[in-house]
Write a protein that holds these residues in place. Structure first.
Motif, PDB file in Angstrom:
ATOM      1  N   ALA A  36      16.687  -4.312   4.898  1.00 46.88           N
ATOM      2  CA  ALA A  36      16.572  -5.174   4.171  1.00 46.88           C
ATOM      3  C   ALA A  36      15.534  -6.626   4.284  1.00 46.88           C
ATOM      4  O   ALA A  36      14.324  -6.937   3.794  1.00 46.88           O
ATOM      5  N   ASP A  37      16.645  -6.797   5.113  1.00 45.65           N
ATOM      6  CA  ASP A  37      16.140  -7.853   5.495  1.00 45.65           C
ATOM      7  C   ASP A  37      15.158  -7.813   6.644  1.00 45.65           C
ATOM      8  O   ASP A  37      13.547  -8.513   6.791  1.00 45.65           O
ATOM      9  N   GLU A  38      15.047  -7.351   8.061  1.00 48.58           N
ATOM     10  CA  GLU A  38      14.449  -6.914   7.995  1.00 48.58           C
ATOM     11  C   GLU A  38      12.276  -6.750   7.395  1.00 48.58           C
ATOM     12  O   GLU A  38      11.763  -7.951   8.301  1.00 48.58           O
ATOM     13  N   ARG A  39      12.512  -5.958   6.094  1.00 48.99           N
ATOM     14  CA  ARG A  39      11.263  -6.007   5.950  1.00 48.99           C
ATOM     15  C   ARG A  39      11.032  -7.573   5.130  1.00 48.99           C
ATOM     16  O   ARG A  39       9.996  -7.985   5.436  1.00 48.99           O
ATOM     17  N   ALA A  40      11.505  -8.037   4.590  1.00 42.14           N
ATOM     18  CA  ALA A  40      11.393  -9.056   3.824  1.00 42.14           C
ATOM     19  C   ALA A  40      11.208 -10.373   5.366  1.00 42.14           C
ATOM     20  O   ALA A  40      10.505 -11.000   4.768  1.00 42.14           O
ATOM     21  N   LEU A  41      11.670 -10.204   5.954  1.00 48.23           N
ATOM     22  CA  LEU A  41      11.186 -11.137   6.772  1.00 48.23           C
ATOM     23  C   LEU A  41       9.978 -10.915   7.668  1.00 48.23           C
ATOM     24  O   LEU A  41       8.534 -11.769   7.709  1.00 48.23           O
ATOM     25  N   GLN A  42       9.651  -9.767   7.322  1.00 50.61           N
ATOM     26  CA  GLN A  42       8.396  -8.963   8.441  1.00 50.61           C
ATOM     27  C   GLN A  42       7.526  -9.250   6.994  1.00 50.61           C
ATOM     28  O   GLN A  42       6.454  -9.916   7.232  1.00 50.61           O
ATOM     29  N   ALA A  43       7.669  -9.135   6.315  1.00 48.48           N
ATOM     30  CA  ALA A  43       6.548  -9.255   4.886  1.00 48.48           C
ATOM     31  C   ALA A  43       5.693 -10.993   4.871  1.00 48.48           C
ATOM     32  O   ALA A  43       4.860 -10.994   4.961  1.00 48.48           O
ATOM     33  N   LEU A  44       7.241 -12.123   4.930  1.00 41.50           N
ATOM     34  CA  LEU A  44       7.058 -13.534   5.189  1.00 41.50           C
ATOM     35  C   LEU A  44       5.859 -13.794   6.289  1.00 41.50           C
ATOM     36  O   LEU A  44       5.151 -14.172   5.937  1.00 41.50           O
ATOM     37  N   ALA A  45       6.309 -12.864   7.749  1.00 41.73           N
ATOM     38  CA  ALA A  45       5.919 -13.384   8.471  1.00 41.73           C
ATOM     39  C   ALA A  45       4.287 -13.159   8.484  1.00 41.73           C
ATOM     40  O   ALA A  45       3.479 -13.715   9.191  1.00 41.73           O
ATOM     41  N   GLU A  46       3.742 -11.681   7.741  1.00 40.90           N
ATOM     42  CA  GLU A  46       2.871 -11.255   8.101  1.00 40.90           C
ATOM     43  C   GLU A  46       1.699 -12.177   7.098  1.00 40.90           C
ATOM     44  O   GLU A  46       0.657 -12.424   7.159  1.00 40.90           O
ATOM     45  N   ARG A  47       2.224 -12.277   5.352  1.00 34.12           N
ATOM     46  CA  ARG A  47       1.863 -13.218   4.304  1.00 34.12           C
ATOM     47  C   ARG A  47       1.226 -14.625   5.102  1.00 34.12           C
ATOM     48  O   ARG A  47       0.135 -15.177   5.459  1.00 34.12           O
ATOM     49  N   GLU A  48       1.814 -14.958   6.152  1.00 28.73           N
ATOM     50  CA  GLU A  48       2.174 -16.593   6.791  1.00 28.73           C
ATOM     51  C   GLU A  48       0.474 -16.173   7.330  1.00 28.73           C
ATOM     52  O   GLU A  48       0.088 -17.784   7.605  1.00 28.73           O
ATOM     53  N   CYS A  49       0.797 -15.243   8.351  1.00 28.11           N
ATOM     54  CA  CYS A  49      -0.097 -15.067   9.651  1.00 28.11           C
ATOM     55  C   CYS A  49      -1.305 -14.857   8.741  1.00 28.11           C
ATOM     56  O   CYS A  49      -2.869 -15.377   9.018  1.00 28.11           O
ATOM     57  N   VAL A  50      -2.148 -14.427   7.008  1.00 31.56           N
ATOM     58  CA  VAL A  50      -3.019 -14.376   6.883  1.00 31.56           C
ATOM     59  C   VAL A  50      -3.903 -15.642   6.049  1.00 31.56           C
ATOM     60  O   VAL A  50      -4.667 -15.894   6.038  1.00 31.56           O
ATOM     61  N   ALA A  51      -2.631 -16.611   5.599  1.00 31.47           N
ATOM     62  CA  ALA A  51      -2.778 -17.750   5.335  1.00 31.47           C
ATOM     63  C   ALA A  51      -3.307 -18.762   6.625  1.00 31.47           C
ATOM     64  O   ALA A  51      -4.463 -19.310   6.534  1.00 31.47           O
TER      65      ALA A  51
END
Length: 251
Positions: A118-133
């Motif tokens: 769950a931690d892996e998925r949550a952090l990866q999602a944040l990283a991906e959203r940051e990349c899009v921004a």
């Protein structure tokens, strides 16, 4: 900058650090978000009368919020000059990043000990959203998501005090980047945070700690210590304009 999935940090988010009415907590959170998103710039004056009019509360209520922000170093209050968004000195900026090195890098062994899918998925999602921004050129949003990644990362260690401390440090870092940073100071080249996640998932504590140490050092090295002038912002536009509503909707 709240946690997303995984272990609940249990941290009293910044808005719950001290007892406050729901109204005061809302105003506090809106001002903090405006600072972190760089809608309120370092040095911006924060007159009690203007803020009380915008938020529809008494000056006493605004004063309580500003005093709380001053305790967290996000606001500076000077006699006869009132409050303004803090403008950290070069020395303070370096101290903030030194504290982040100690707190965040030091937490890595405990983070890895508790790290799960769950931690892996949550952090990866944040990283991906940051990349899009970053790809959209939304620098303020990228800064906010970068801060959220670091807070979420430390939150895995399940230490409420440490998580709240890092949350405060990341808010101060956003101020520092607003004063001294450039586009590359958003912290993180596109995809960079995503490079840390596999190291955590595979239990590579020493490599992950070295990665994070270098990461924070490069953000600090990108800063160009220079000054700026004080301004009085348009609070109506900041807190109730289209841009503000868009930012709030994205959170």
């Amino acid at each position: 900058m709240s946690s997303e999935g995984g272990h609940a940090t249990g941290a009293p988010g910044v808005a719950d650090a001290v007892s406050a009415s729901p109204r005061d907590a809302r105003i506090y959170r809106e001002i903090v978000d405006a600072i972190v998103d760089h809608r309120l710039r370092p040095g911006a004056r924060l007159p009690e009368d203007a803020l009380s009019e915008v938020f529809g509360v008494s000056r006493t209520g605004i004063r309580k919020v500003l005093q709380r922000l001053a305790l967290e170093r996000l606001v500076t209050i000077r006699p006869r000059r009132g409050a303004q968004v803090s403008r950290p000195s070069a020395r303070e900026a370096r101290n903030v990043f030194a504290a982040r090195q100690l707190a965040e890098c030091g937490s890595i062994p405990e983070v890895i000990a508790r790290f799960d899918g769950a931690d892996e998925r949550a952090l990866q999602a944040l990283a991906e959203r940051e990349c899009v921004a970053q790809q959209r050129g939304a620098q303020s949003e990228a800064i906010r998501l970068s801060a959220a990644f670091h807070v979420r990362l430390v939150g895995v260690a399940d230490n409420d005090i440490l998580t709240s401390f890092v949350e405060q440090l990341t808010s101060l870092s956003s101020l520092i980047i607003a004063v001294y940073g450039s586009p590359r100071s958003v912290g993180c080249d596109c995809g960079e945070h995503g490079d840390l996640v596999p190291l955590l998932a595979s239990g590579q504590a020493s490599v992950a700690r070295e990665w994070l140490t270098d990461h924070l050092s490069r953000i600090e090295a990108s800063l160009d210590f220079a000054g700026g002038e004080e301004v009085t912002p348009d609070f109506e536009a900041i807190f109730f304009g289209e841009a503000a509503r868009g930012t709030a909707a994205g959170q």
